[in-house]
Design an enzyme around this catalytic site. Structure first.
Site, PDB file in Angstrom:
ATOM      1  CG  HIS A   7      39.991  39.951  47.114  1.00 23.25           C
ATOM      2  ND1 HIS A   7      39.676  40.687  48.170  1.00 23.25           N
ATOM      3  CD2 HIS A   7      39.775  40.013  45.782  1.00 23.25           C
ATOM      4  CE1 HIS A   7      38.347  40.871  47.403  1.00 23.25           C
ATOM      5  NE2 HIS A   7      38.706  40.532  46.304  1.00 23.25           N
TER       6      HIS A   7
HETATM    7  C1  UD1 Z   1      37.416  37.447  41.420  1.00 20.38           C
HETATM    8  C2  UD1 Z   1      36.946  39.210  41.521  1.00 20.38           C
HETATM    9  C3  UD1 Z   1      37.070  39.830  42.200  1.00 20.38           C
HETATM   10  C4  UD1 Z   1      36.956  39.381  43.400  1.00 20.38           C
HETATM   11  C5  UD1 Z   1      37.524  38.497  43.456  1.00 20.38           C
HETATM   12  C6  UD1 Z   1      36.516  37.620  44.900  1.00 20.38           C
HETATM   13  C7  UD1 Z   1      37.542  39.446  38.558  1.00 20.38           C
HETATM   14  C8  UD1 Z   1      38.183  40.588  37.490  1.00 20.38           C
HETATM   15  N1  UD1 Z   1      37.880  39.734  40.016  1.00 20.38           N
HETATM   16  O1  UD1 Z   1      38.941  38.114  42.366  1.00 20.38           O
HETATM   17  O2  UD1 Z   1      36.403  41.258  41.877  1.00 20.38           O
HETATM   18  O3  UD1 Z   1      36.243  40.646  44.484  1.00 20.38           O
HETATM   19  O4  UD1 Z   1      37.026  37.477  43.112  1.00 20.38           O
HETATM   20  O5  UD1 Z   1      36.826  36.968  45.795  1.00 20.38           O
HETATM   21  O6  UD1 Z   1      36.735  38.791  38.472  1.00 20.38           O
HETATM   22  N2  UD1 Z   1      42.183  30.658  43.112  1.00 20.38           N
HETATM   23  C9  UD1 Z   1      42.662  29.487  43.435  1.00 20.38           C
HETATM   24  N3  UD1 Z   1      41.211  29.084  44.293  1.00 20.38           N
HETATM   25  C10 UD1 Z   1      39.745  29.758  43.425  1.00 20.38           C
HETATM   26  C11 UD1 Z   1      39.835  30.636  43.396  1.00 20.38           C
HETATM   27  C12 UD1 Z   1      41.307  31.992  42.844  1.00 20.38           C
HETATM   28  O7  UD1 Z   1      43.468  29.268  44.174  1.00 20.38           O
HETATM   29  O8  UD1 Z   1      39.032  28.829  43.979  1.00 20.38           O
HETATM   30  C13 UD1 Z   1      43.020  31.671  42.947  1.00 20.38           C
HETATM   31  C14 UD1 Z   1      44.287  31.551  40.891  1.00 20.38           C
HETATM   32  O9  UD1 Z   1      45.909  31.157  41.742  1.00 20.38           O
HETATM   33  C15 UD1 Z   1      43.864  32.134  41.015  1.00 20.38           C
HETATM   34  C16 UD1 Z   1      43.944  33.486  41.801  1.00 20.38           C
HETATM   35  O10 UD1 Z   1      43.760  32.707  42.614  1.00 20.38           O
HETATM   36  O11 UD1 Z   1      44.977  32.951  39.821  1.00 20.38           O
HETATM   37  C17 UD1 Z   1      43.182  34.980  41.486  1.00 20.38           C
HETATM   38  O12 UD1 Z   1      42.182  33.716  40.943  1.00 20.38           O
HETATM   39  P1  UD1 Z   1      40.351  35.152  39.855  1.00 20.38           P
HETATM   40  O13 UD1 Z   1      38.939  34.077  39.919  1.00 20.38           O
HETATM   41  O14 UD1 Z   1      41.675  35.087  38.968  1.00 20.38           O
HETATM   42  O15 UD1 Z   1      40.296  36.747  40.122  1.00 20.38           O
HETATM   43  P2  UD1 Z   1      39.803  36.762  42.403  1.00 20.38           P
HETATM   44  O16 UD1 Z   1      41.330  37.185  42.532  1.00 20.38           O
HETATM   45  O17 UD1 Z   1      39.698  35.871  42.872  1.00 20.38           O
END
Ligand code: UD1
Length: 363
Positions: free
Chosen positions: A207
């Protein structure tokens, strides 16, 4: 009585705060412990299932910030968390790990003059292109108490000039959860559900933006996974970010049929998948540690790790983005030539208790 607010935001936070919450409850005569969930992760399988599996209470505050650019997400957490702090006036907040919610809440508290503890402090990948590295460096620079999971963290903080009386080698709270929940995880039926046999499948998780946000790199990764699937069954619980990027680049339909793509797994199911895997291929931080604790061979598709103890004493190996080398390393594992590992110091299931005992002295 001291009032403490612990922050959770994203998936890797829940298994760290669960044992801390339990340890605070053991000292309820000294501490009132509240939990604030920022809502950085919000899908049921990225959040709610962890509260259930880890027996966490419903959070006292849910900020519902959701997704957004780094600035939007961080700023929204700050705006909302400030209101919580103004209302509750806690004696200290506690943040864990390195996600955007970690720095957002630490910064908000620091500006209000509220003390902060950072659990999992001092880890450094020395790669400022990683959003988490910025979060780690900034959080450590403003936290009042820093709890460290491995010795490299002590060295990093010392080199950065952090006074040693703020820094404590506590061990690893995430491993506290592994120790506590492994017996329950062994009851999971996830292998039956996906027709997998113990030690006869490879577990994949990917991821990191550096791996999945560039379509060309993601394509190479999928080619690599398809080659792996020709050798062994592959199970791939897919992060929403990775799934969306694969869908956007029409890569989902190119997956080998022996790759079982599943939704993100809950904590107990995932622990079971780790424990029974023949090998793991990942770019996660936490899984490098969980696999080291459980002695499972782990190939990490990153050029660096902020958790060097998993390489030095654990079962982890860094592969960068050298896919031929990763295939070679995997072949060796499949032939039974596995890197021996041992469990790092103080990864013993009692880190959260040590943290709370120390806070009792400090506050
Ligand atoms: C975040 C953390 C990362 C961690 C990861 C674990 C930061 C900068 N990154 O990354 O360190 O390793 O979590 O999973 O804080 N999304 C969903 N549903 C959710 C959450 C996210 O669909 O419940 C999707 C959305 O499209 C979102 C994308 O995932 O834009 C990224 O989510 P985000 O929280 O920005 O970062 P992660 O890649 O999950």
């Amino acid at each position: 009585m001291y009032k403490i607010i612990s922050v959770v935001g994203a998936r890797p936070n829940f298994m760290k705060v669960a044992p801390i919450h339990r340890a605070f409850l053991e000292h309820r005569d000294t501490f009132t412990h509240l939990i604030c969930h920022t809502g950085q992760h919000y899908d049921a399988n990225m959040s709610k299932v962890f509260f259930e599996d880890l027996e966490l209470p419903v959070p006292d505050y849910y900020l519902g910030v959701g997704s957004g650019s780094h600035a939007v997400q961080t700023a929204n957490v700050m705006i909302q968390f400030e209101q919580v702090l103004l209302k509750e006036q806690p004696d200290m907040i506690l943040v864990v790990g390195d996600v955007n919610s970690t720095i957002a809440c630490a910064l908000t508290a620091a500006k209000l003059g509220i003390k902060t503890s950072h659990v999992e402090a001092g880890l450094r990948s020395f790669d400022r292109a990683m959003p988490e590295e910025i979060n780690r460096v900034l959080t450590d620079s403003i936290a009042d108490y820093l709890f460290v999971t491995e010795k490299s963290g002590l060295e990093n903080l010392h080199r950065e000039g952090v006074s040693s009386d703020k820094v404590f080698f506590s061990g690893n709270c995430m491993i506290d959860s592994v120790v506590r929940y492994l017996p329950k995880a062994e009851q999971s039926e996830i292998l039956l559900q996906y027709k997998l046999s113990p030690k006869q499948y490879i577990l994949i998780t990917l991821h990191r933006p550096s791996n999945v946000d560039n379509p060309a790199k993601l394509g190479e990764l999928i080619n690599f996974l398809n080659t792996v699937a020709a050798k062994r069954k592959v199970i791939f619980p897919i992060h929403p970010r990775t799934k969306r990027n694969m869908a956007d680049s029409n890569l989902l339909e190119t997956l080998h049929p022996d790759i079982t793509l599943i939704d993100p797994a809950g904590y107990l199911d995932f622990l079971n998948l780790i424990k029974n895997a023949e090998a793991i291929v990942t770019d996660s931080g936490g899984i490098q540690e969980e696999s080291t604790y459980l002695g499972i061979p782990c190939l990490t598709l990153r050029k660096n790790t902020e958790r060097p103890v998993t390489i030095e004493v654990g079962t982890n190996q860094l592969m960068g983005d050298d896919f031929p080398r990763a295939l070679e390393a995997l072949n060796e594992i499949l032939q039974g030539k596995v890197k021996a590992g041992s469990i790092p110091e103080l990864w013993d299931g009692h880190a959260a208790e040590r943290i709370v005992e120390k806070l009792k002295e400090l506050l």
